[in-house]
Design a protein around this motif. Structure first.
Motif, PDB file in Angstrom:
ATOM      1  N   ILE A 393       0.903  -1.328   0.073  1.00  0.00           N
ATOM      2  CA  ILE A 393       0.056   0.056  -0.094  1.00  0.00           C
ATOM      3  C   ILE A 393       0.953   1.233   0.057  1.00  0.00           C
ATOM      4  CG2 ILE A 393      -2.017  -1.044   1.053  1.00  0.00           C
ATOM      5  CD1 ILE A 393      -0.988   0.110   3.631  1.00  0.00           C
ATOM      6  N   SER A 394       2.212   0.933   0.167  1.00  0.00           N
ATOM      7  CA  SER A 394       3.012   2.052   0.165  1.00  0.00           C
ATOM      8  C   SER A 394       4.508   1.507  -0.119  1.00  0.00           C
ATOM      9  CB  SER A 394       2.805   3.217   1.219  1.00  0.00           C
ATOM     10  OG  SER A 394       3.705   2.890   2.487  1.00  0.00           O
ATOM     11  N   ASP A 395       5.679   2.480  -0.177  1.00  0.00           N
ATOM     12  CA  ASP A 395       6.959   1.786  -0.234  1.00  0.00           C
ATOM     13  C   ASP A 395       7.279   1.251   1.196  1.00  0.00           C
ATOM     14  OD1 ASP A 395       6.966   4.290   1.043  1.00  0.00           O
ATOM     15  OD2 ASP A 395       8.936   4.911   0.257  1.00  0.00           O
ATOM     16  N   LYS A 396       6.593   1.593   2.271  1.00  0.00           N
ATOM     17  CA  LYS A 396       6.902   0.939   3.536  1.00  0.00           C
ATOM     18  C   LYS A 396       6.036  -0.005   3.856  1.00  0.00           C
ATOM     19  CE  LYS A 396      10.096   4.570   4.855  1.00  0.00           C
ATOM     20  NZ  LYS A 396      10.187   5.742   5.528  1.00  0.00           N
ATOM     21  N   PHE A 397       4.727  -0.005   3.680  1.00  0.00           N
ATOM     22  CA  PHE A 397       3.900  -0.874   4.280  1.00  0.00           C
ATOM     23  C   PHE A 397       3.159  -1.818   3.177  1.00  0.00           C
ATOM     24  CE2 PHE A 397       4.182   2.801   7.245  1.00  0.00           C
ATOM     25  CZ  PHE A 397       3.868   2.066   8.218  1.00  0.00           C
ATOM     26  N   THR A 398       3.134  -2.982   3.707  1.00  0.00           N
ATOM     27  CA  THR A 398       2.577  -4.297   2.919  1.00  0.00           C
ATOM     28  C   THR A 398       1.387  -4.846   3.678  1.00  0.00           C
ATOM     29  OG1 THR A 398       4.576  -4.546   1.738  1.00  0.00           O
ATOM     30  CG2 THR A 398       2.870  -6.262   1.495  1.00  0.00           C
ATOM     31  N   PHE A 443      -4.461 -12.272   8.672  1.00  0.00           N
ATOM     32  CA  PHE A 443      -4.143 -10.838   8.166  1.00  0.00           C
ATOM     33  C   PHE A 443      -2.990 -10.431   8.734  1.00  0.00           C
ATOM     34  CE2 PHE A 443      -4.425  -6.218   8.187  1.00  0.00           C
ATOM     35  CZ  PHE A 443      -4.755  -5.929   6.807  1.00  0.00           C
ATOM     36  N   GLY A 444      -2.356  -9.515   7.985  1.00  0.00           N
ATOM     37  CA  GLY A 444      -1.054  -9.266   8.340  1.00  0.00           C
ATOM     38  C   GLY A 444      -0.503  -7.955   7.901  1.00  0.00           C
ATOM     39  N   ILE A 445       0.396  -7.176   8.635  1.00  0.00           N
ATOM     40  CA  ILE A 445       0.734  -6.073   7.939  1.00  0.00           C
ATOM     41  C   ILE A 445       2.448  -5.807   8.378  1.00  0.00           C
ATOM     42  CG2 ILE A 445       0.312  -4.612  10.386  1.00  0.00           C
ATOM     43  CD1 ILE A 445      -0.184  -2.056   8.217  1.00  0.00           C
ATOM     44  N   SER A 446       2.916  -5.481   7.441  1.00  0.00           N
ATOM     45  CA  SER A 446       4.529  -5.310   7.565  1.00  0.00           C
ATOM     46  C   SER A 446       5.003  -3.836   7.308  1.00  0.00           C
ATOM     47  CB  SER A 446       5.227  -6.278   6.788  1.00  0.00           C
ATOM     48  OG  SER A 446       5.477  -5.918   5.554  1.00  0.00           O
ATOM     49  N   TYR A 447       6.112  -3.495   8.141  1.00  0.00           N
ATOM     50  CA  TYR A 447       6.769  -1.979   7.948  1.00  0.00           C
ATOM     51  C   TYR A 447       8.031  -2.277   7.415  1.00  0.00           C
ATOM     52  CZ  TYR A 447       9.130   2.310   9.101  1.00  0.00           C
ATOM     53  OH  TYR A 447       9.911   3.150   8.948  1.00  0.00           O
ATOM     54  N   THR A 448       8.636  -1.697   6.299  1.00  0.00           N
ATOM     55  CA  THR A 448      10.004  -2.091   5.961  1.00  0.00           C
ATOM     56  C   THR A 448      10.859  -0.752   5.747  1.00  0.00           C
ATOM     57  OG1 THR A 448       9.246  -4.138   5.034  1.00  0.00           O
ATOM     58  CG2 THR A 448      11.383  -3.342   4.350  1.00  0.00           C
ATOM     59  N   LYS A 462      14.885  -2.582  10.619  1.00  0.00           N
ATOM     60  CA  LYS A 462      14.982  -2.950   9.490  1.00  0.00           C
ATOM     61  C   LYS A 462      13.310  -3.226   8.985  1.00  0.00           C
ATOM     62  CE  LYS A 462      16.961  -6.162   6.347  1.00  0.00           C
ATOM     63  NZ  LYS A 462      17.771  -7.221   5.958  1.00  0.00           N
ATOM     64  N   SER A 463      12.711  -3.961   9.701  1.00  0.00           N
ATOM     65  CA  SER A 463      11.405  -4.437   9.499  1.00  0.00           C
ATOM     66  C   SER A 463      10.368  -4.543  10.773  1.00  0.00           C
ATOM     67  CB  SER A 463      11.055  -5.460   8.555  1.00  0.00           C
ATOM     68  OG  SER A 463      11.813  -6.548   9.072  1.00  0.00           O
ATOM     69  N   ILE A 464       9.143  -4.307  10.771  1.00  0.00           N
ATOM     70  CA  ILE A 464       8.268  -4.972  11.795  1.00  0.00           C
ATOM     71  C   ILE A 464       7.084  -5.819  11.064  1.00  0.00           C
ATOM     72  CG2 ILE A 464       6.692  -4.369  13.389  1.00  0.00           C
ATOM     73  CD1 ILE A 464       8.157  -1.378  13.608  1.00  0.00           C
ATOM     74  N   ASP A 465       6.968  -6.949  11.443  1.00  0.00           N
ATOM     75  CA  ASP A 465       5.814  -7.703  10.847  1.00  0.00           C
ATOM     76  C   ASP A 465       4.848  -8.083  12.169  1.00  0.00           C
ATOM     77  OD1 ASP A 465       6.482  -8.604   8.116  1.00  0.00           O
ATOM     78  OD2 ASP A 465       8.469  -8.909   9.099  1.00  0.00           O
ATOM     79  N   LEU A 466       3.631  -8.049  11.903  1.00  0.00           N
ATOM     80  CA  LEU A 466       2.540  -8.332  12.657  1.00  0.00           C
ATOM     81  C   LEU A 466       1.586  -9.172  11.869  1.00  0.00           C
ATOM     82  CD1 LEU A 466       1.825  -4.789  14.312  1.00  0.00           C
ATOM     83  CD2 LEU A 466       3.173  -6.586  15.451  1.00  0.00           C
ATOM     84  N   ARG A 467       0.976 -10.229  12.683  1.00  0.00           N
ATOM     85  CA  ARG A 467       0.404 -11.253  12.013  1.00  0.00           C
ATOM     86  C   ARG A 467      -0.856 -11.608  13.025  1.00  0.00           C
ATOM     87  NH1 ARG A 467       2.913 -10.117   8.415  1.00  0.00           N
ATOM     88  NH2 ARG A 467       3.994 -11.355   6.664  1.00  0.00           N
ATOM     89  N   PHE A 468      -2.078 -11.701  12.299  1.00  0.00           N
ATOM     90  CA  PHE A 468      -3.069 -12.216  13.197  1.00  0.00           C
ATOM     91  C   PHE A 468      -3.839 -13.669  12.471  1.00  0.00           C
ATOM     92  CE2 PHE A 468      -7.663 -12.888  14.024  1.00  0.00           C
ATOM     93  CZ  PHE A 468      -7.872 -13.185  15.303  1.00  0.00           C
TER      94      PHE A 468
END
Lengths: 491, 69
Positions: A393-398, A443-448, A462-468
Motif C-alpha cells: 500500500i506504500s513503499d514501506k507498508f504491505t 491478516f498481517g501488516i509489515s513495515y520495512t 529494518k522491519s516490523i511484521d505483525l500477523r493475526f
C-alpha cells in the motif's frame, strides 16, 4: 508414449545444457553473504478452546494460552560464513494438561458447585468422600497446569565463492518438564542455470526422551500396587455408573485395563531426509517442489492422555449426582477414572510432498500459494492449501490477507470417548488425530525501511511484521494467534 | 490426444524457463516472492504441527519436540 517420454527427456537435457553454459559467469564480484549482523525479536500470543481434551479421553476443556518470546541473532563470521543463534521459550497454561491431576485440591477438586445455593453445596459436600472431586471441564491447578518450553538452536552456514553452493549444519536442544530433545542435521544447496534453479537436500535427527507424567489415578494405582485403600485412594469413595459406592466391595471396583503398565521405552527418535527443487519460470514467477521422508520410533503415544473403553464398566470420583451429565460441560465435580493410557505403534513413517508457486502480479500485488499432500503408515492422509496475497500500500507498508484450508483423515487407532475397545492393541482419543477439516483466516501488516533510519542504540530497525490468524476446526476447536517480529541490523 | 497436450504443455513450460539474468530479477527478488515462510509465521506453523496430524513439507522441523499440549 515412449517416444513422448524420450522427446521430453531430450528437451530437458537440451534446455539444461544450454543454461549451464552460462553458469559461473558472474563470479567476478564477491558480495558478502550477510553485510551486517542482524537481530530479530519475535513473539506470539496463542489461545485455543474446544471440547475434546485428549488428556481426559476426548472430552473436556482444551483451553490453552501460550506466549513465545524468541530472539534470533544472525552473525556474519566472514564473507562466506554465517552463524545463526535462535533462543526461545514458550510459556503456556493448559486446562487440558492440568487435568493430568484433576483432583488437585486447589483446582477442580475444591468441590465447587456452579450454583449459588450454599445449603445445597453443603449437602453435596457431605456426599463426597474427603471432598475430592475433579472434572474434565474444569481447569485444575496441578503441576502440569503450566510450564515453560525452552529451545536453543545454532546453525552454521558456508557459501562457496560463486554463491552457488551452500552447506549448513545445525544443532538444537529443547526442554520442558516432561520432555527433552536434542537435534542435529545438515543441508546442501546447489544453485545452477544462472541461479535460476536450485536443488537442496537436508537431513535431520532428533533424539528425544520422555520424562513421563501420568494421569494421577493410573500412576497411583501402580504406586500402591492396586490397593485402593492406600495412598491417594485411601478414604476416597469410588462410584459406579449408577452412582453407587463401591466401597467395601473391592472385587467390583475400578482398576485399569488388564495387564496395565506404565511406559517402558522413554525414547522417541525422529529421522528425516528432505529434498526440494525450485525454479524461476520467468521474470515474475517461480515455483518449488519438495518432500520429506520422516521415520519416527520409540514411545510415540503421549503418556498423559487417557483412554476410556466402551466394553468396560465405568467408575468415578466426585459427586455421583453429576455422573449422568458427565459429558456435558455442566459437570463440574465428577471425574471418570481412566481405563488406560493412549497406546500407539512404536514406529511411524510420514511422507509430506508439496509445492509452492509465487507470482509477481504487479508492483502492488503478489500471489503466494502453497499445497501439501501428506500420508503416513498410521492411516492418516491430509491436504493443505494456502494462499496469501501481499498488497503493497506504500513503499514501506504491505498488507497480508491469507486463507488456509486443511483436511485430514483419522489414524486407524482413533475413536471418541468410550468408543475404543479393550481388545484393541492400539487406541487413542486424541482429536488431533481424528478426521476433521480446518479453515484459517489471516491478516498481517509489515513495515520495512530499507534505509534503517530508526535506531535504538546500535540497533537500526529494518522491519516490523505483525500477523493475526483465526483457526476453526470442524471438531469445534477454535484458536487464534497474534505474532510479531522486529528485525534490526547492528551497526 | 491428452498425452499430446501434456507433452505440448511440458515443452511450452520448458521453453518458458529461459534463464532470467540477475539484473532481470528485481521482481523475483522481492521479499514477498521468497519460496519460504516468513519468519513471523514460525509460531503459526508450530501450533499447526501440534493441532494437526500432518507435519513437515514447509521448511520447518519435521520431528522432535513433544507437542503435548
Amino acid at each position: 508414449m515412449k517416444k513422448l517420454t524420450l522427446i521430453t527427456i531430450l528437451l530437458v537435457s537440451v534446455v539444461t545444457m544450454a543454461q549451464e553454459t552460462n553458469e559461473n559467469s558472474d563470479t567476478s564480484y564477491k558480495k558478502r553473504v550477510l553485510e551486517t549482523p542482524e537481530v530479530e525479536f519475535l513473539s506470539s500470543y496463542y489461545t485455543q478452546d474446544g471440547d475434546n481434551a485428549s488428556v481426559t479421553g476426548g472430552i473436556g476443556t482444551e483451553k490453552l494460552t501460550d506466549i513465545t518470546p524468541t530472539i534470533v541473532i544472525t552473525y556474519p563470521l566472514n564473507d562466506d560464513d554465517v552463524l545463526t543463534v535462535d533462543v526461545g521459550i514458550s510459556a503456556y497454561t493448559s486446562a487440558s494438561s492440568s487435568n493430568v491431576d484433576p483432583f488437585d485440591s486447589s483446582g477442580a477438586s475444591s468441590g465447587e458447585d456452579d450454583d449459588d445455593d450454599d445449603d445445597d453445596d453443603e449437602g453435596l459436600r457431605n456426599n463426597y468422600a474427603n471432598n475430592v472431586t475433579g472434572s474434565p471441564w474444569v481447569e485444575s491447578s496441578g503441576a502440569s497446569a503450566g510450564d515453560v518450553w525452552a529451545n536453543l538452536s545454532v546453525t552454521y552456514s558456508h557459501s562457496s565463492d560463486d554463491r552457488n553452493k551452500i552447506w549448513s549444519a545445525h544443532a538444537s536442544v529443547s526442554s520442558e518438564y516432561d520432555y527433552f530433545s536434542i537435534g542435529f542435521g545438515g543441508s546442501y544447496t546447489h544453485l545452477f542455470n544462472e541461479k535460476n534453479s536450485e536443488i537442496s537436500i537436508s537431513g535431520q535427527a532428533y533424539i528425544d526422551n520422555w520424562l513421563p507424567k501420568y494421569p494421577t489415578e493410573l500412576d497411583t494405582y501402580v504406586e500402591v500396587d492396586g490397593n485402593l485403600n492406600s495412598g491417594f485412594f485411601q478414604g476416597i469413595t469410588i462410584w459406579d455408573q449408577n452412582g453407587n459406592s463401591t466401597e467395601g466391595n473391592e472385587l467390583s471396583t475400578w482398576s485399569p485395563v488388564n495387564g496395565f503398565e506404565l511406559i517402558k521405552d522413554k525414547g522417541r527418535n525422529t529421522y528425516s531426509v528432505s529434498g526440494s527443487f525450485s525454479q524461476i519460470i520467468n521474470k515474475k514467477a517461480q515455483f518449488s517442489i519438495f518432500f520429506d521422508l520422516v521415520k519416527q520410533d520409540g514411545w510415540l503415544a503421549n503418556p498423559m492422555q487417557r483412554v476410556y473403553f466402551g466394553d468396560r464398566d465405568n467408575y468415578y470420583i466426585g459427586n455421583p449426582e453429576s455422573i449422568p451429565n458427565y459429558t456435558s460441560s455442566t459437570n463440574k465435580n465428577v471425574f471418570h477414572l481412566a481405563d488406560d493410557l493412549e497406546r500407539l505403534p512404536d514406529s511411524r513413517f510420514k511422507i509430506p510432498i508439496g509445492a509452492r508457486f509465487n507470482y509477481y502480479l504487479n508492483e502492488v500485488v503478489s500471489l503466494r500459494t502453497y499445497y501439501r499432500y501428506y500420508f503416513d503408515d498410521w492411516g492418516l492422509s491430509a491436504h493443505t492449501a494456502n494462499i496469501e496475497i501481499p498488497i503493497k500500500i506504500s513503499d514501506k507498508f504491505t498488507l497480508y490477507p491469507s486463507y488456509r484450508y486443511y483436511s485430514q483423515t483419522a489414524v486407524d487407532y482413533f475413536a471418541p470417548y468410550e468408543q475404543n475397545l479393550s481388545t484393541q492393541e492400539f487406541y487413542t482419543s486424541d482429536y488431533d488425530l481424528s478426521e476433521f477439516d480446518a479453515h484459517q483466516y489471516g491478516f498481517g501488516i509489515s513495515y520495512t525501511d530499507i534505509f534503517t533510519k530508526m535506531n535504538i542504540w546500535k540497533l537500526h530497525l529494518k522491519s516490523i511484521d505483525l500477523r493475526f490468524n483465526q483457526y476453526e476446526r470442524s471438531t469445534g476447536l477454535k484458536a487464534s494467534i497474534i505474532s510479531g517480529a522486529f528485525k534490526f541490523i547492528i551497526q | 490426444m491428452k498425452k499430446l497436450l501434456l507433452a505440448l504443455f511440458v515443452v511450452v513450460s520448458l521453453n518458458s524457463c529461459v534463464a532470467v539474468k540477475e539484473y532481470e530479477k528485481v521482481n523475483i527478488n522481492d521479499p514477498d516472492m521468497k519460496l519460504a515462510e516468513y519468519s513471523v509465521d514460525r509460531f503459526k506453523t508450530n501450533f499447526q504441527i501440534y493441532r494437526e496430524g500432518a507435519s513437515g513439507g514447509n521448511g520447518g522441523k519435521a520431528g522432535g519436540g513433544c507437542g503435548c499440549n
